[in-house]
Design a protein around this motif. Sequence first.
Motif, short mmCIF file in Angstrom:
data_model
loop_
_atom_site.label_atom_id
_atom_site.label_comp_id
_atom_site.label_asym_id
_atom_site.label_seq_id
_atom_site.Cartn_x
_atom_site.Cartn_y
_atom_site.Cartn_z
N ARG A 143 43.73 54.89 42.17
CA ARG A 143 44.40 56.11 42.87
C ARG A 143 45.46 56.67 41.74
O ARG A 143 45.85 55.83 41.10
N ALA A 144 45.62 57.88 42.09
CA ALA A 144 46.50 58.61 41.18
C ALA A 144 48.18 58.00 41.67
O ALA A 144 48.19 58.18 42.76
N PRO A 145 48.76 57.50 40.74
CA PRO A 145 50.09 56.93 41.11
C PRO A 145 51.10 58.11 41.36
O PRO A 145 51.01 59.24 40.79
N THR A 180 47.42 49.15 37.95
CA THR A 180 46.97 47.84 37.41
C THR A 180 45.55 47.50 37.81
O THR A 180 45.01 47.91 38.96
N HIS A 181 45.00 46.90 36.77
CA HIS A 181 43.72 46.20 36.92
C HIS A 181 43.84 44.80 37.51
O HIS A 181 42.85 44.08 37.56
#
Length: 216
Positions: A2-4, A15-16
Amino acid sequence: RRAPRRAAFVRVSRTHRMPHARRQLGPLPVALPARAVADACRASTDARFAEALVIEAVQRRATTLTLLHDELYAGPRQRSATLRAGIAAAATGAWSVAEHDLVRLVRRSAVLPTPLLNPELVGPDGVRLPTPDLWFDDVGLAVQVHSHAYHADGDAWTQTVRADSALAEAGVIRIALTPREIRASPDDVLARLERTYLSLRTRPRTAARATPRPVR
Protein backbone atom coordinates in the motif's frame (compact mmCIF):
# COMPACT_ATOMS: atom_id res chain seq x y z
CA ARG A 1 2.00 -3.01 -1.05
CA ARG A 2 0.00 0.00 0.00
CA ALA A 3 1.12 3.55 -0.63
CA PRO A 4 2.33 5.10 2.65
CA ARG A 5 0.59 8.24 3.76
CA ARG A 6 0.51 10.42 6.82
CA ALA A 7 -2.42 11.28 9.03
CA ALA A 8 -1.90 14.06 11.57
CA PHE A 9 1.13 13.01 13.66
CA VAL A 10 1.12 9.42 12.37
CA ARG A 11 3.81 8.45 9.88
CA VAL A 12 3.18 5.27 7.90
CA SER A 13 6.14 3.33 6.53
CA ARG A 14 6.36 0.32 4.27
CA THR A 15 7.94 -2.88 5.50
CA HIS A 16 8.41 -6.42 4.24
CA ARG A 17 8.94 -7.52 7.83
CA MET A 18 5.68 -7.16 9.68
CA PRO A 19 6.20 -7.89 13.39
CA HIS A 20 4.71 -11.25 14.27
CA ALA A 21 5.13 -10.73 18.01
CA ARG A 22 2.71 -8.03 19.07
CA ARG A 23 0.85 -6.65 22.04
CA GLN A 24 -2.68 -5.35 22.08
CA LEU A 25 -3.07 -1.75 23.18
CA GLY A 26 -6.80 -1.24 23.28
CA PRO A 27 -7.99 -1.69 19.69
CA LEU A 28 -4.44 -1.39 18.30
CA PRO A 29 -1.94 -4.21 17.77
CA VAL A 30 1.49 -2.76 18.58
CA ALA A 31 5.00 -4.05 18.00
CA LEU A 32 7.15 -5.18 20.92
CA PRO A 33 9.51 -2.55 22.37
CA ALA A 34 12.64 -3.92 20.66
CA ARG A 35 11.09 -3.42 17.22
CA ALA A 36 9.70 -0.01 18.17
CA VAL A 37 13.07 1.18 19.48
CA ALA A 38 14.91 -0.16 16.43
CA ASP A 39 12.49 1.50 14.01
CA ALA A 40 12.69 4.80 15.89
CA CYS A 41 16.51 4.75 15.76
CA ARG A 42 16.54 3.96 12.05
CA ALA A 43 14.10 6.80 11.41
CA SER A 44 16.47 9.30 13.03
CA THR A 45 19.86 10.64 11.98
CA ASP A 46 20.65 11.81 15.52
CA ALA A 47 23.04 9.38 17.20
CA ARG A 48 22.57 11.01 20.61
CA PHE A 49 18.82 10.49 20.36
CA ALA A 50 19.42 6.82 19.55
CA GLU A 51 21.86 6.44 22.45
CA ALA A 52 19.40 8.01 24.89
CA LEU A 53 16.49 5.92 23.60
CA VAL A 54 18.29 2.57 23.72
CA ILE A 55 19.89 3.23 27.12
CA GLU A 56 16.54 4.20 28.63
CA ALA A 57 14.72 1.26 27.07
CA VAL A 58 17.29 -1.19 28.45
CA GLN A 59 17.52 0.45 31.87
CA ARG A 60 13.72 0.47 32.24
CA ARG A 61 13.79 -3.20 31.23
CA ALA A 62 11.36 -2.57 28.41
CA THR A 63 13.66 -4.69 26.24
CA THR A 64 17.14 -6.25 26.25
CA LEU A 65 20.37 -5.83 24.34
CA THR A 66 19.93 -9.35 22.95
CA LEU A 67 16.56 -8.50 21.41
CA LEU A 68 17.90 -5.22 20.04
CA HIS A 69 20.83 -7.06 18.45
CA ASP A 70 18.32 -9.43 16.86
CA GLU A 71 16.43 -6.46 15.42
CA LEU A 72 19.67 -4.92 14.17
CA TYR A 73 20.63 -7.97 12.14
CA ALA A 74 17.11 -8.93 11.05
CA GLY A 75 16.22 -5.46 9.80
CA PRO A 76 17.55 -3.41 6.88
CA ARG A 77 21.16 -2.30 6.92
CA GLN A 78 20.16 1.04 5.46
CA ARG A 79 20.15 3.76 8.15
CA SER A 80 21.18 1.30 10.84
CA ALA A 81 24.17 3.40 12.00
CA THR A 82 22.13 5.20 14.64
CA LEU A 83 20.76 1.92 15.98
CA ARG A 84 24.30 0.54 16.18
CA ALA A 85 25.39 3.65 18.07
CA GLY A 86 22.54 3.23 20.54
CA ILE A 87 23.29 -0.43 21.17
CA ALA A 88 27.00 0.29 21.61
CA ALA A 89 26.21 2.99 24.18
CA ALA A 90 23.92 0.72 26.20
CA ALA A 91 26.43 -2.14 26.01
CA THR A 92 28.98 -0.12 28.02
CA GLY A 93 26.70 -0.37 31.05
CA ALA A 94 25.97 3.35 31.09
CA TRP A 95 22.66 4.34 32.66
CA SER A 96 22.41 7.66 30.81
CA VAL A 97 23.82 9.49 27.81
CA ALA A 98 25.81 11.73 30.15
CA GLU A 99 27.51 8.66 31.63
CA HIS A 100 28.29 7.41 28.13
CA ASP A 101 29.78 10.82 27.23
CA LEU A 102 31.94 10.61 30.36
CA VAL A 103 33.15 7.10 29.50
CA ARG A 104 34.18 8.26 26.03
CA LEU A 105 36.02 11.17 27.63
CA VAL A 106 37.89 8.90 30.07
CA ARG A 107 39.00 6.69 27.18
CA ARG A 108 40.97 9.66 25.83
CA SER A 109 43.15 9.74 28.94
CA ALA A 110 46.63 8.28 29.12
CA VAL A 111 46.43 8.48 32.93
CA LEU A 112 43.07 7.00 33.89
CA PRO A 113 42.42 3.24 33.81
CA THR A 114 39.18 1.73 32.56
CA PRO A 115 36.51 2.42 35.20
CA LEU A 116 33.66 0.23 36.37
CA LEU A 117 30.22 1.56 35.46
CA ASN A 118 27.50 1.48 38.10
CA PRO A 119 29.10 -1.27 40.20
CA GLU A 120 27.61 -2.68 43.36
CA LEU A 121 29.54 -1.02 46.19
CA VAL A 122 29.90 -2.31 49.74
CA GLY A 123 31.43 -0.34 52.61
CA PRO A 124 34.10 -1.53 55.08
CA ASP A 125 31.34 -2.68 57.45
CA GLY A 126 29.67 -4.79 54.74
CA VAL A 127 26.75 -2.39 54.31
CA ARG A 128 25.74 -1.70 50.72
CA LEU A 129 26.59 1.82 49.54
CA PRO A 130 24.97 4.00 46.86
CA THR A 131 26.01 3.07 43.33
CA PRO A 132 28.57 5.43 41.78
CA ASP A 133 28.24 6.16 38.08
CA LEU A 134 31.95 5.51 37.49
CA TRP A 135 34.36 3.78 39.87
CA PHE A 136 38.15 3.69 39.63
CA ASP A 137 38.81 0.63 41.72
CA ASP A 138 42.57 0.84 42.22
CA VAL A 139 42.27 4.14 44.10
CA GLY A 140 38.65 3.92 45.26
CA LEU A 141 37.45 7.02 43.40
CA ALA A 142 33.73 7.49 42.75
CA VAL A 143 32.33 9.78 40.06
CA GLN A 144 28.70 10.90 40.14
CA VAL A 145 26.84 12.61 37.29
CA HIS A 146 24.11 14.78 38.78
CA SER A 147 21.50 15.73 36.18
CA HIS A 148 19.12 18.59 36.98
CA ALA A 149 16.33 16.77 35.14
CA TYR A 150 16.54 13.76 37.45
CA HIS A 151 17.68 15.35 40.70
CA ALA A 152 15.85 18.69 40.85
CA ASP A 153 12.75 17.23 42.47
CA GLY A 154 12.75 17.66 46.25
CA ASP A 155 12.77 13.95 47.13
CA ALA A 156 15.29 13.11 44.40
CA TRP A 157 17.60 15.90 45.55
CA THR A 158 17.36 14.70 49.16
CA GLN A 159 18.29 11.19 48.05
CA THR A 160 21.24 12.56 46.07
CA VAL A 161 22.57 14.46 49.08
CA ARG A 162 22.15 11.40 51.31
CA ALA A 163 23.94 9.21 48.78
CA ASP A 164 26.89 11.60 48.63
CA SER A 165 27.02 11.67 52.43
CA ALA A 166 26.92 7.88 52.66
CA LEU A 167 29.92 7.59 50.35
CA ALA A 168 31.82 10.20 52.35
CA GLU A 169 31.04 8.40 55.61
CA ALA A 170 32.54 5.23 54.12
CA GLY A 171 35.74 7.09 53.30
CA VAL A 172 35.08 7.24 49.54
CA ILE A 173 36.41 10.25 47.66
CA ARG A 174 33.89 11.32 45.02
CA ILE A 175 33.70 13.82 42.20
CA ALA A 176 30.34 15.30 41.20
CA LEU A 177 29.79 16.40 37.62
CA THR A 178 26.89 17.70 35.57
CA PRO A 179 25.98 16.63 32.02
CA ARG A 180 26.38 20.22 30.89
CA GLU A 181 29.99 20.57 32.01
CA ILE A 182 30.86 17.18 30.50
CA ARG A 183 29.59 18.45 27.13
CA ALA A 184 30.76 22.06 27.37
CA SER A 185 34.15 21.65 29.10
CA PRO A 186 35.38 18.12 28.45
CA ASP A 187 39.08 19.03 28.74
CA ASP A 188 38.56 20.67 32.13
CA VAL A 189 36.54 17.69 33.36
CA LEU A 190 39.21 15.24 32.22
CA ALA A 191 41.98 17.28 33.85
CA ARG A 192 40.00 17.35 37.10
CA LEU A 193 39.53 13.58 37.05
CA GLU A 194 43.22 12.98 36.32
CA ARG A 195 44.39 15.31 39.11
CA THR A 196 42.15 13.63 41.66
CA TYR A 197 43.12 10.15 40.51
CA LEU A 198 46.85 10.90 40.71
CA SER A 199 46.49 12.46 44.17
CA LEU A 200 44.72 9.34 45.45
CA ARG A 201 47.51 7.05 44.27
CA THR A 202 49.67 8.38 47.10
CA ARG A 203 47.02 7.80 49.80
CA PRO A 204 45.68 4.67 51.49
CA ARG A 205 42.77 3.26 49.51
CA THR A 206 39.28 3.12 51.01
CA ALA A 207 38.20 -0.34 52.18
CA ALA A 208 35.03 -0.16 50.07
CA ARG A 209 34.66 -3.10 47.68
CA ALA A 210 33.10 -2.97 44.20
CA THR A 211 31.53 -5.75 42.18
CA PRO A 212 30.92 -5.25 38.44
CA ARG A 213 27.27 -5.16 37.52
CA PRO A 214 26.30 -7.37 34.55
CA VAL A 215 24.95 -5.63 31.47
CA ARG A 216 21.56 -6.95 30.39
